[in-house]
Design an enzyme around this catalytic site. Structure first.
Site: not given
Ligand code: RTP
Ligand code: MG
Length: 138
Positions: A9, A49, A112, A115, A126
């Site tokens: 990212k 997203y 973080n 992705h 994707e």
């Molecule tokens: P990613 O899709 O980026 O691999 O991350 P992930 O599966 O671990 O988490 P996801 O629930 O899919 O969330 C996508 C990305 O959104 C941001 N996020 N911000 N502010 C918040 O509460 C929050 N929650 C998620 C993070 O960058 C997360 O990786």
């Molecule tokens: Mg995710």
């Protein structure tokens, strides 16, 4: 063998840790079979997203994801989707296991660093979002 999409990212690129991140994948048995650096537009980040479009963090997330260059990669290996998620660590870096990318490098729940696709179907869509079959050294 399985394939998954990985993105370093904008915060990871800004922190100058592209090499560290890729090293962690390679040292755990994942192989880079496609790679490109690009900057998403806000619209492209919204498309990527789209599953999160109703979430309160969607606008902030898509601003962040389009804020600078990213490195997009296809990783291949046995159980690549789950293995990549394990190497990344939990979404919230404060809850991530020791030795994971997010534990070591993330600075907020949003910034973080990486992705990773979360299932075979999402990996497929994707990967196709960024790469044509001719780009992938399978
Ligand atoms: P990613 O899709 O980026 O691999 O991350 P992930 O599966 O671990 O988490 P996801 O629930 O899919 O969330 C996508 C990305 O959104 C941001 N996020 N911000 N502010 C918040 O509460 C929050 N929650 C998620 C993070 O960058 C997360 O990786
Ligand atoms: Mg995710």
């Amino acid at each position: 063998m399985e394939q998954t999409l990985s993105i370093i990212k904008p915060d990871g690129v800004r922190k100058n840790i592209i090499g560290d991140v890729i090293r962690r994948f390679e040292s755990r048995g994942l192989t880079v079979i496609a790679m490109r650096m690009l900057q998403m537009t806000k619209q492209e980040a919204q498309g990527f997203y789209a599953v999160h479009k109703e979430r309160p963090f969607f606008d902030s997330l898509t601003d962040f994801m389009s804020s600078g260059p990213v490195v997009v990669m296809v990783l291949e290996g046995p159980d690549a989707i789950a293995l990549n998620r394990k190497i990344m660590g939990a979404t919230n870096y404060e809850e991530a296991e020791e030795g994971t990318i997010r534990k070591d490098f993330a600075s907020s729940i949003e910034s973080n660093v990486v992705h990773g696709s979360d299932a075979p179907e999402t990996a497929k869509t994707e990967i196709a979002y960024f790469f044509s079959s001719l780009d992938i050294m399978a």
